[in-house]
Design an enzyme around this catalytic site. Structure first.
Site, PDB file in Angstrom:
ATOM      1  CB  CYS A   4      31.657  45.687  34.158  1.00 20.81           C
ATOM      2  SG  CYS A   4      32.263  45.914  35.834  1.00 20.81           S
TER       3      CYS A   4
ATOM      4  CB  CYS B 254      30.018  48.042  36.323  1.00 19.32           C
ATOM      5  SG  CYS B 254      31.778  48.381  36.081  1.00 19.32           S
TER       6      CYS B 254
END
Length: 145
Positions: free
Chosen positions: A73, A70
């Site tokens: 993230c 991600c």
């Protein structure tokens, strides 16, 4: 007058420690392993350890549900680490890799990442999805404590 004690789970040996509330900021050490209870670094936990922290620790927990693939993230990771040094010992920060800990992610209905959940006294008190900078993380956490 009796001092108010707070239960804090050691991130190293997982034993529950009783620490005087007034001494949380004095770099308390674990009664069993003698290591620091607060390290100003987010903790990466598995399901069993995560359940222990949520159910036994009386310190609020800010949990980042993330995955290595991600982009947002990965972008937020340094800010989350910086927020740890700003929020501890009032709040402990935890990272849950949703790829490795799928059962934890499923238990909390994680549909998008990054998702932050703030736990207090074993219960979810706030949730937000999306990346934030450290200032936003601290402000959101303090607003929801």
């Amino acid at each position: 007058m009796e001092e108010e004690m707070v239960h804090v789970v050691c991130s190293h040996c997982k034993v529950v420690n009783r620490v005087p509330d007034a001494k949380l900021g004095d770099q308390p050490r674990c009664g069993r392993c003698q290591r620091a209870l607060f390290t100003a670094v987010p903790l990466s936990l598995d399901q069993d350890d995560f359940d222990r922290f949520v159910n036994k620790s009386e310190i609020p927990l800010l949990v980042d549900f993330w995955a290595p693939w991600c982009g947002p993230c990965r972008m937020m990771a340094p800010a989350f680490e910086q927020a740890s040094s700003l929020l501890e010992p009032r709040v402990q920060l935890i990272k849950i890799n949703t790829e490795e800990q799928q059962s934890v992610a499923a238990k909390y209905g994680i549909r998008s990442i990054p998702t932050l959940i703030l736990f207090k006294a074993g219960a979810e008190v706030a949730r937000v999805s999306g990346a934030m900078d450290s200032k936003g993380l601290v402000a959101w956490t303090e607003q929801n404590l």
